[in-house]
Design a protein around this motif. Structure first.
Motif, short mmCIF file in Angstrom:
data_model
loop_
_atom_site.label_atom_id
_atom_site.label_comp_id
_atom_site.label_asym_id
_atom_site.label_seq_id
_atom_site.Cartn_x
_atom_site.Cartn_y
_atom_site.Cartn_z
N ARG A 19 -11.06 -0.09 0.85
CA ARG A 19 -10.03 0.59 1.65
C ARG A 19 -10.66 1.40 2.77
O ARG A 19 -10.15 1.44 3.89
CB ARG A 19 -9.17 1.47 0.76
CG ARG A 19 -8.16 0.67 -0.05
CD ARG A 19 -7.26 1.54 -0.87
NE ARG A 19 -6.30 0.72 -1.58
CZ ARG A 19 -5.56 1.13 -2.60
NH1 ARG A 19 -5.67 2.38 -3.01
NH2 ARG A 19 -4.71 0.32 -3.19
N THR A 24 -4.38 -3.09 -12.78
CA THR A 24 -3.90 -2.04 -13.69
C THR A 24 -2.77 -2.54 -14.60
O THR A 24 -2.43 -1.87 -15.57
CB THR A 24 -3.43 -0.80 -12.91
OG1 THR A 24 -2.37 -1.16 -12.01
CG2 THR A 24 -4.57 -0.19 -12.11
N SER A 27 -8.59 -4.65 -2.12
CA SER A 27 -8.25 -3.36 -2.73
C SER A 27 -6.88 -3.42 -3.40
O SER A 27 -6.67 -2.82 -4.46
CB SER A 27 -8.29 -2.24 -1.69
OG SER A 27 -7.16 -2.28 -0.82
N LEU A 28 -5.95 -4.14 -2.80
CA LEU A 28 -4.62 -4.29 -3.40
C LEU A 28 -4.71 -5.05 -4.73
O LEU A 28 -4.05 -4.68 -5.71
CB LEU A 28 -3.68 -5.04 -2.45
CG LEU A 28 -3.27 -4.36 -1.15
CD1 LEU A 28 -2.32 -5.25 -0.37
CD2 LEU A 28 -2.62 -3.00 -1.42
N TYR A 67 3.03 -6.42 -10.81
CA TYR A 67 2.61 -5.05 -10.48
C TYR A 67 3.69 -4.35 -9.66
O TYR A 67 4.03 -3.18 -9.91
CB TYR A 67 1.30 -5.06 -9.71
CG TYR A 67 0.87 -3.70 -9.22
CD1 TYR A 67 0.12 -2.85 -10.03
CD2 TYR A 67 1.22 -3.26 -7.94
CE1 TYR A 67 -0.26 -1.59 -9.58
CE2 TYR A 67 0.84 -2.01 -7.49
CZ TYR A 67 0.10 -1.18 -8.30
OH TYR A 67 -0.26 0.07 -7.85
N VAL A 104 -12.98 0.70 -9.58
CA VAL A 104 -12.52 1.87 -8.83
C VAL A 104 -13.37 2.05 -7.58
O VAL A 104 -12.85 2.33 -6.48
CB VAL A 104 -12.56 3.14 -9.71
CG1 VAL A 104 -12.32 4.39 -8.86
CG2 VAL A 104 -11.52 3.06 -10.82
N ASP A 121 -5.77 -2.90 -7.46
CA ASP A 121 -4.60 -2.15 -7.96
C ASP A 121 -3.82 -2.99 -8.96
O ASP A 121 -3.37 -2.50 -9.99
CB ASP A 121 -3.68 -1.77 -6.80
CG ASP A 121 -4.15 -0.54 -6.03
OD1 ASP A 121 -4.83 0.31 -6.63
OD2 ASP A 121 -3.84 -0.44 -4.83
N ARG A 130 -12.60 -0.66 -4.99
CA ARG A 130 -11.33 -0.38 -4.31
C ARG A 130 -11.50 0.70 -3.25
O ARG A 130 -11.01 0.57 -2.13
CB ARG A 130 -10.28 0.05 -5.34
CG ARG A 130 -8.93 0.37 -4.73
CD ARG A 130 -7.93 0.74 -5.80
NE ARG A 130 -8.33 1.92 -6.54
CZ ARG A 130 -7.65 2.43 -7.57
NH1 ARG A 130 -6.55 1.82 -7.99
NH2 ARG A 130 -8.07 3.50 -8.21
N THR A 178 5.68 -1.00 -10.84
CA THR A 178 5.62 0.19 -9.98
C THR A 178 7.02 0.59 -9.53
O THR A 178 7.35 1.78 -9.49
CB THR A 178 4.73 -0.08 -8.76
OG1 THR A 178 3.44 -0.49 -9.18
CG2 THR A 178 4.60 1.17 -7.90
N SER A 201 0.06 2.37 2.63
CA SER A 201 -1.19 1.70 2.97
C SER A 201 -1.84 2.40 4.13
O SER A 201 -1.20 3.15 4.86
CB SER A 201 -0.92 0.24 3.36
OG SER A 201 -0.26 0.19 4.60
N CYS A 231 0.78 -10.06 -8.68
CA CYS A 231 1.12 -9.12 -7.60
C CYS A 231 2.59 -8.69 -7.73
O CYS A 231 2.92 -7.51 -7.59
CB CYS A 231 0.90 -9.76 -6.24
SG CYS A 231 -0.82 -9.87 -5.73
N GLU A 276 -1.08 7.08 4.16
CA GLU A 276 -0.43 6.47 3.00
C GLU A 276 1.06 6.73 2.95
O GLU A 276 1.71 6.47 1.95
CB GLU A 276 -1.11 6.96 1.72
CG GLU A 276 -2.54 6.45 1.59
CD GLU A 276 -3.04 6.50 0.18
OE1 GLU A 276 -2.48 7.29 -0.61
OE2 GLU A 276 -3.96 5.75 -0.16
#
Length: 305
Positions: free
Chosen positions: A145, A128, A121-122, A40, A138, A125, A141, A44, A182, A37, A178
């Motif tokens: 969400r 990736t 869902s996180l 990522y 996909v 992500d 996710r 990002t 989120s 986490c 968003e």
């Protein structure tokens, strides 16, 4: 966010705050997932802004924290081998998804299942960092969400949500939701509860277009609090016996034909199935482990999946 010795989160990095918070919540019981986490979040953040002095300072501190975690977890294959790490994170995300999906289909709508949907869902992500997501992930996710937002809004407005997939009308995560990275979900600041949860008696489910492996179960210690007014108790629930798939008799004592020419890609896929099986066994998910081992054996002996 000043947790774990990190400086305050720069405004530019607001979209990654939920990944850092999830890492903090999983720090003790799932350090591998917490590590990825944060990885990522760092990747990002680097793409978002690595030139601003405040952002650069935050990223350097986060990188130092990642290095410390990597050193601490250095003997863990999920850290040293990406394919194992990917399987570990994906397995945990799916099990968290199944916990929320089972609660949803049983008509038990509460804060814990909402947050579990969103956290799943996180974590998808986060996958990736290992490469492009599969179409299946996909869809998981997107559904998670949408469900998190839909159920939260229903409860907020005093309405009773409908269980299961009900059409996914419209876009559930629009630009307004968003703005802070989120959907408009319940307060994410709450700390995880100390209660332990195993799989409920609700059977694993699937919905249109998405396959959920049979026999999969929810992980212990889902990260959100469970309100007292739900039907889920704080005591440990015993899982129902798993339906272990029957081993294909044709795979017994089979030897690869001399004409079989396995490619490096075939070996990589077989290795992936074996790693997935090992990850499933960490959660005592015998059914998923057997299925993946069968896939690996069939690929190695026939050259086909």
């Amino acid at each position: 966010m000043a947790a774990s010795g990190l400086p305050p989160l720069p405004p530019q990095f607001k979209p990654i705050q939920h990944f850092l918070r999830t890492a903090q919540e999983l720090e003790k019981r799932e350090p591998v997932v917490a590590y990825y986490c944060r990885l990522y979040a760092m990747q990002t953040g680097m793409k978002t802004d690595s030139k601003n002095p405040e952002c650069r300072k935050f990223l350097c501190k986060l990188m130092d924290h990642l290095e410390a975690m990597k050193k601490q977890l250095g003997d863990n294959e999920a850290i040293t081998q990406e394919i194992v790490g990917c399987a570990h994170v994906e397995n945990y995300a799916l099990k968290m998804f199944l916990y929320a999906d089972n609660e949803d289909r049983a008509g038990r709508f509460h804060k814990n299942m909402i947050k579990s949907f969103y956290t799943a869902s996180l974590l998808i992500d986060v996958l990736t960092v290992f490469g492009e997501l599969t179409d299946e992930n996909v869809q998981h996710r997107k559904y998670a969400r949408w469900k998190a937002t839909y159920i939260h809004n229903c409860l907020k407005n005093g309405e009773t949500p409908l269980s299961g997939p009900i059409g996914m009308e419209g876009e559930f995560c629009d630009d307004q939701n968003e703005e802070d990275g989120s959907p408009a979900l319940p307060n994410q600041e709450s700390q995880p509860s100390s209660s332990t949860y195993e799989s409920s008696n609700v059977p694993a489910s699937s919905y249109t277009g998405i396959h959920i492996p049979p026999g999969a179960h929810a992980p212990a210690n889902t990260p959100a609090e469970v309100p007292h007014n739900t039907s889920v108790t704080s005591s440990t629930l015993q899982p129902t016996p798993q339906n272990i798939p029957i081993v294909d008799p044709s795979l017994y004592n089979v030897q690869p034909s001399g004409e079989i020419r396995l490619t490096p890609e075939d070996f990589a896929r077989a290795q992936k199935y074996c790693k997935y099986a090992g990850s499933a066994l960490q959660y005592e998910d015998v059914s998923t482990a057997v299925q993946n081992l069968q896939k690996a054996l069939k690929l190695l002996t026939t050259g086909r999946e």
